[in-house]
Design a protein around this motif. Structure first.
Motif, PDB file in Angstrom:
ATOM      1  N   THR A 215       7.762  -6.260   1.782  1.00  0.00           N
ATOM      2  CA  THR A 215       7.116  -5.718   0.577  1.00  0.00           C
ATOM      3  C   THR A 215       5.860  -6.479   0.158  1.00  0.00           C
ATOM      4  O   THR A 215       5.163  -6.047  -0.753  1.00  0.00           O
ATOM      5  CB  THR A 215       8.099  -5.718  -0.606  1.00  0.00           C
ATOM      6  N   ASN A 217       3.065  -6.633   1.482  1.00  0.00           N
ATOM      7  CA  ASN A 217       1.855  -5.842   1.729  1.00  0.00           C
ATOM      8  C   ASN A 217       1.417  -5.055   0.500  1.00  0.00           C
ATOM      9  O   ASN A 217       0.255  -4.648   0.403  1.00  0.00           O
ATOM     10  CB  ASN A 217       2.090  -4.886   2.908  1.00  0.00           C
ATOM     11  N   PHE A 218       2.325  -4.824  -0.457  1.00  0.00           N
ATOM     12  CA  PHE A 218       1.977  -4.067  -1.658  1.00  0.00           C
ATOM     13  C   PHE A 218       1.231  -4.921  -2.686  1.00  0.00           C
ATOM     14  O   PHE A 218       0.864  -4.411  -3.749  1.00  0.00           O
ATOM     15  CB  PHE A 218       3.231  -3.456  -2.280  1.00  0.00           C
ATOM     16  N   SER A 219       1.044  -6.196  -2.395  1.00  0.00           N
ATOM     17  CA  SER A 219       0.163  -7.041  -3.201  1.00  0.00           C
ATOM     18  C   SER A 219      -1.247  -6.919  -2.631  1.00  0.00           C
ATOM     19  O   SER A 219      -1.469  -7.171  -1.451  1.00  0.00           O
ATOM     20  CB  SER A 219       0.615  -8.502  -3.148  1.00  0.00           C
ATOM     21  N   GLY A 260       1.241  -0.957  -7.150  1.00  0.00           N
ATOM     22  CA  GLY A 260       1.728  -1.823  -6.077  1.00  0.00           C
ATOM     23  C   GLY A 260       2.965  -2.597  -6.481  1.00  0.00           C
ATOM     24  O   GLY A 260       3.926  -2.714  -5.707  1.00  0.00           O
ATOM     25  N   PHE A 263       5.913  -0.336  -6.409  1.00  0.00           N
ATOM     26  CA  PHE A 263       6.396  -0.112  -5.044  1.00  0.00           C
ATOM     27  C   PHE A 263       7.156  -1.323  -4.511  1.00  0.00           C
ATOM     28  O   PHE A 263       8.067  -1.164  -3.691  1.00  0.00           O
ATOM     29  CB  PHE A 263       5.233   0.250  -4.123  1.00  0.00           C
ATOM     30  N   VAL A 264       6.786  -2.515  -4.943  1.00  0.00           N
ATOM     31  CA  VAL A 264       7.557  -3.699  -4.547  1.00  0.00           C
ATOM     32  C   VAL A 264       9.009  -3.543  -4.991  1.00  0.00           C
ATOM     33  O   VAL A 264       9.944  -3.769  -4.208  1.00  0.00           O
ATOM     34  CB  VAL A 264       6.941  -4.980  -5.153  1.00  0.00           C
ATOM     35  N   LEU A 428      -4.039   0.582  -0.878  1.00  0.00           N
ATOM     36  CA  LEU A 428      -2.844  -0.151  -1.315  1.00  0.00           C
ATOM     37  C   LEU A 428      -1.686   0.071  -0.363  1.00  0.00           C
ATOM     38  O   LEU A 428      -0.974  -0.878   0.010  1.00  0.00           O
ATOM     39  CB  LEU A 428      -2.451   0.307  -2.728  1.00  0.00           C
ATOM     40  N   LEU A 429      -1.487   1.330   0.054  1.00  0.00           N
ATOM     41  CA  LEU A 429      -0.298   1.710   0.824  1.00  0.00           C
ATOM     42  C   LEU A 429      -0.677   2.033   2.269  1.00  0.00           C
ATOM     43  O   LEU A 429      -0.598   3.179   2.710  1.00  0.00           O
ATOM     44  CB  LEU A 429       0.377   2.927   0.183  1.00  0.00           C
ATOM     45  N   PRO A 457       4.848   0.922   5.195  1.00  0.00           N
ATOM     46  CA  PRO A 457       3.781   1.139   4.211  1.00  0.00           C
ATOM     47  C   PRO A 457       2.899   2.340   4.520  1.00  0.00           C
ATOM     48  O   PRO A 457       2.530   3.096   3.612  1.00  0.00           O
ATOM     49  CB  PRO A 457       2.975  -0.167   4.262  1.00  0.00           C
TER      50      PRO A 457
END
Length: 475
Positions: A215, A217-219, A260, A263-264, A428-429, A457
């Motif tokens: 997760t 990657n959502f930062s 983001g 989504f985390v 972001l995704l 993602p």
């Protein structure tokens, strides 16, 4: 004689036993006394007695504010916002300086050198328009933000504030089956996702560490901030009156950051209920005393262990990307470059997602480094539209200083407000960059989890963009 010896031996043993007993008694008493002293010291520090005036304690006074239910989260968000603002604004000058040196000065000089020594045009372009330019771009865009963000982040860590962030976020992460320390690794990801992945070593549970890795990657890493800011300024800020444009653009970028974070939590919950089932581990979080940061150690840790190592990996992966960009744009089949064929092939799928073929190809090519996405998009848009007099040549990535001029190029490529919104969401995704993927593999030693970290993602990005485009067309 034997009787006398036996009596003496018996007497010696008796005295020895008595001495041992006395030593044991003394040792026992000293332990008990030390325990009571520690207990009294802890009680005096932690418990306020009704018959005594409470003594002022600086750490306790600060913790009452920064870990309170009322002020803890606003202070945390404000502090992170200040760090992001300082990073973005502070990086402008050094980035511009590196850009002028590496790209405006060295790049033409290298091309001139290649021409002087007799390099054929394709070798000159391959080496300097492809490999060198991508490397220079990554260094000029990536180095200054990391050199600012990581020292500030490390200073907060040394001072003792970051454990308070984990304390504030622990209950939320526990509800989704993740670990409270994931708050720290998520925050580190805003500087660089690869560094955030390495930071997950502080999580002892293998299951919860994998959740943190997948997760992270959502930062939004520093390589994606320029894309968010530029697109928000062009397509969102222009919807408002001029004096509100900056505020609206900033609000749009903050909204993407909040999406983001959402989504985390969503993906963490989904993973903890499916492929990473398990009980949330309990951990004892010690709140260390606040202490002055150690500046030299901070600079070494942040600049050597984090910034330069991550930058080196990014450069290694960016060089092949620059070569691929140049080759795709300059190798032609039947009067069309390979890049144009690929864009035409991907364009229907891109339009279905509210994007276009240029964006999809740019993200495929720019997997090694998010920093070159916008320059690649501009170069490919000019290539497809046939615009003359813009850029430095076919296959040469570029960026314009003027936001208005950039907007004209994108609009000439058929971009709309929907394209801008979905590009922000897709930025972001989408799959992690190759540096992050390589770091994930190094940390997990697993092709399976590295693949999941890459595929999950981008699937979410496709789904979200498709539904946004569908809703946009319906309304």
């Amino acid at each position: 004689m034997n009787i006398e010896k036996e009596n003496r031996i018996e007497s010696i043993l008796k005295n020895a036993n008595n001495l041992r007993w006395e030593i044991d008694e003394d040792f026992h008493d000293s332990i008990i006394e030390a325990l009571y002293q520690d207990a009294n010291r802890i009680a005096d520090k932690s418990i306020i007695k009704s018959d005594k005036q409470p003594r002022f304690n600086v750490d306790r006074a600060i913790d009452r504010i920064v870990t309170s239910r009322l002020w803890g989260f606003p202070i945390m968000l404000l502090l992170l916002s200040i760090i992001f603002w300082v990073t973005i604004e502070g990086a402008n000058v050094p980035s511009a300086f590196l850009f002028s040196i590496l790209i405006d000065t060295f790049h033409p000089a290298l091309k001139s050198f290649g021409t002087t020594v007799g390099f054929p045009w394709w070798l000159n372009g391959f080496l300097f328009d492809g490999a060198y330019l991508a490397m220079a771009w990554v260094i000029s865009v990536m180095l200054p933000p990391m050199a600012i963000f990581f020292p500030i982040f490390t200073l907060l860590e040394d001072y003792g504030y970051l454990p308070r962030v984990a304390f504030n976020m622990d209950s939320l992460f526990r509800k989704v089956g993740a670990h409270g320390k994931m708050a720290l690794t998520m925050a580190m990801g805003y500087g660089c996702n690869a560094a955030g992945i390495v930071a997950t070593r502080i999580i002892d549970s293998p299951r919860e560490r994998l959740i943190a890795i997948i997760t992270n990657n959502f930062s939004l890493c520093n390589g994606r901030w320029p894309t968010q800011i530029l697109i928000a300024s062009i397509f969102i800020g222009t919807l408002a009156p001029a004096h509100f444009a900056g505020i609206i653009s900033a609000a749009a970028v903050v909204s993407v950051v909040l999406i983001g974070i959402a989504f985390v939590f969503i993906v963490s919950f989904g993973l903890s209920k499916t492929i990473l089932k398990g009980e949330t581990s309990a951990f004892s979080l010690e709140l260390p005393p606040y202490r002055p940061p150690r500046i030299l150690r901070t600079l070494y840790t942040s600049l050597i262990d984090r910034t330069l190592i991550v930058l080196w990996r990014a450069v290694i992966f960016a060089i092949p990307a620059g070569v691929v960009i140049w080759l795709l744009s300059n190798i032609s089949i039947a009067d069309q470059s390979i890049a144009q064929y690929l864009i035409s092939f991907m364009n229907p799928f891109g339009l279905l997602l509210g994007l276009n073929g240029v964006i999809l190809l740019a993200y495929i090519i720019a997997i090694p480094a998010n920093e070159i996405v916008i320059p690649t998009v501009l170069m490919l848009t000019v290539l497809v539209t046939g615009m003359a007099g813009i850029g430095s040549g076919t296959g040469v990535i570029f960026e314009l200083n003027s936001t208005a001029d950039t907007a004209l190029i994108l609009q000439a490529g058929g971009w709309t407000i929907l394209t801008g919104i979905n590009l922000m969401l897709f930025s972001l995704l989408h799959n992690p960059c190759s540096t992050t993927l390589y770091t994930i593999y190094r940390e997990t030693k697993s092709v399976k989890w590295t693949t999941i970290s890459a595929v999950l993602p981008i699937l979410l990005g496709f789904i979200v963009c498709f539904f946004v485009a569908l809703i946009w067309k319906l309304f």
